[in-house]
Write an enzyme that holds these catalytic residues in place. Structure first.
Site, short mmCIF file in Angstrom:
data_model
loop_
_atom_site.label_atom_id
_atom_site.label_comp_id
_atom_site.label_asym_id
_atom_site.label_seq_id
_atom_site.Cartn_x
_atom_site.Cartn_y
_atom_site.Cartn_z
N GLY A 1 -15.53 16.09 14.26
CA GLY A 1 -14.16 16.52 14.03
C GLY A 1 -13.80 16.18 12.60
CB ALA A 2 -12.31 18.21 9.90
NE ARG B 1 -21.28 18.06 10.88
CZ ARG B 1 -20.57 18.52 11.92
NH1 ARG B 1 -19.67 17.75 12.52
NH2 ARG B 1 -20.76 19.75 12.36
CD GLN C 1 -18.85 21.12 19.33
OE1 GLN C 1 -19.16 22.16 19.93
NE2 GLN C 1 -19.39 20.81 18.17
CG ASP D 1 -14.37 21.71 10.48
OD1 ASP D 1 -14.04 22.39 11.47
OD2 ASP D 1 -14.90 20.59 10.57
CG ASN E 1 -12.11 25.48 13.69
OD1 ASN E 1 -12.20 24.27 13.48
ND2 ASN E 1 -11.83 25.96 14.89
O1 MRU Z 1 -19.01 20.30 14.57
P1 MRU Z 1 -17.72 19.64 14.95
O2 MRU Z 1 -17.62 19.31 16.40
O3 MRU Z 1 -17.41 18.46 14.06
O4 MRU Z 1 -16.62 20.75 14.65
C1 MRU Z 1 -15.28 20.42 14.82
C2 MRU Z 1 -14.35 21.55 14.62
O5 MRU Z 1 -14.73 22.63 14.23
C3 MRU Z 1 -12.89 21.25 14.80
O6 MRU Z 1 -12.20 22.37 15.27
C4 MRU Z 1 -12.30 20.83 13.45
O7 MRU Z 1 -13.05 19.79 12.89
C5 MRU Z 1 -10.90 20.42 13.55
S1 MRU Z 1 -10.77 18.86 14.36
C6 MRU Z 1 -9.19 18.33 14.35
#
Ligand code: MRU
Length: 336
Positions: free
Chosen positions: A50-51, A86, A187, A228, A238
């Site tokens: 999550g970002a 990442r 997710q 993201d 995203n």
């Molecule tokens: O690969 P991830 O699970 O880190 O991807 C997360 C997302 O795409 C979320 O939608 C994004 O980070 C927003 S989280 C508040």
């Protein structure tokens, strides 16, 4: 370091811990996060994800490393490794650059600790502010769709898109949540559905390919997703699949809103084409975990994120404002 507690990250007894999100929803186990090399692995395997949360976790890890007595050269090395763990979520670079600025200005170890703690506390406050901004958009009793997990597991606070949904539910403005499974790493199915169960929010889990039918039938009144990285023109990256949801929402006239804190906005990216997109392992598409269902030799395309153009955004919910598509087109994001 002071004690800190969120759903997926904690500082307890002076040690940093992250909830292993790869094991949810069935197993709740905590991993140590004090060592930068180990933390890079947690971030890359999506144990912490999550970002906003990867930025918070990396900053706290960096401060813990400084507290352990790491030399300046080791800190410089840890900075590079954590910042690059990442590539798409700009919150990681945003948080690490704040830590590096303290180091470069000759800040002390307590200074690094204070800034890392502030990054955590600010994220909690940003989530509350987004929830207040976003909940105002709803009429009573709406059904909403969300993709991936933009909840408390992805932030230090109540979440971005899911934080808004949660607040709107408390206000009687959300009656039901449709949760996209979110291929390939699930997710939505593993994490957002778990959060919905814990919060007692009525919800239905669907595979990503079912959303269009529900929109056609008038079962979804609004779509909320996280981000993201948001470019200066309002294009945003995203979780892969978000772009498809946005196209379907536009076709069916369903309002579509990315929700993001200011730490996710990258004004250095003029538009979505400038956002780096992470590509992940082929095995994630050929199967899941130990289970493989596709031929091992089949070539795979596995971008972890996609870019949704601002032209498909009804409005962008930030902590400090809600910007309509017209306001995004007029360049308001860079003037906030
Ligand atoms: O690969 P991830 O699970 O880190 O991807 C997360 C997302 O795409 C979320 O939608 C994004 O980070 C927003 S989280 C508040």
């Amino acid at each position: 370091m002071k004690p800190l507690h969120s759903l997926a990250l904690k500082v307890e007894g002076g040690k940093l811990w992250v909830l292993d999100q790869t094991r949810l929803p069935d197993v709740e186990s905590w991993l140590e996060g004090d060592d930068p090399g180990v933390m890079v692995g947690h971030i890359q395997r999506l144990s912490v994800r999550g970002a906003p949360l990867i930025g918070v976790a990396a900053a706290l890890c960096f401060a813990r490393f400084a507290e352990s007595g790491a030399a300046k050269s080791a800190l410089e090395d840890a900075f590079q490794k954590l910042r690059r763990a990442r590539p798409t979520a700009v919150n990681l670079m945003w948080a690490m650059d704040r830590m590096k600025a303290v180091l470069d200005e000759g800040g002390s170890v307590p200074d690094l600790t204070r800034v890392a703690e502030a990054i955590f506390d600010e994220d909690v406050a940003l989530c509350e502010a987004m929830a207040a901004q976003g909940a105002a958009l709803f009429s009573p009793g709406e059904a909403v769709l969300t993709h991936c997990n933009a909840g408390a597991l992805a932030t230090a606070g109540i979440g971005t898109a899911v934080g808004v949904i949660r607040r709107a539910f408390e206000l009687g403005k959300v009656s039901h949540v449709f949760v996209d499974e979110t291929r390939p790493l699930l997710q939505g199915a593993r994490l957002t559905a778990w959060e919905m169960v814990r919060a007692g929010i009525p919800h239905t889990l669907i595979t990503d390919s079912m959303a269009a039918i529900l929109m056609r039938d008038g079962s979804i009144q609004r779509v909320l997703v996280g981000a993201d990285r948001v470019a200066a023109n309002g294009d945003f990256a995203n979780k892969v699949g978000t772009y498809g949801v946005a196209v379907q929402a536009a076709h069916h006239g369903v309002p579509f809103h990315p929700v993001a804190p200011w730490s996710t906005v990258d004004l250095a990216c003029a538009n979505g084409a400038a956002i780096p997109i992470e590509e992940r392992a082929a095995a994630e598409v050929r199967g899941f975990g130990a289970l493989r269902w596709a031929p091992e030799s089949s070539p795979v395309f596995n971008p972890s994120f996609d870019v949704t153009p601002a032209a498909l955004v009804t409005s962008l919910v930030l902590d400090r404002a809600v910007l309509s598509q017209a306001q995004l087109n007029a360049g308001m994001l860079s003037r906030l």
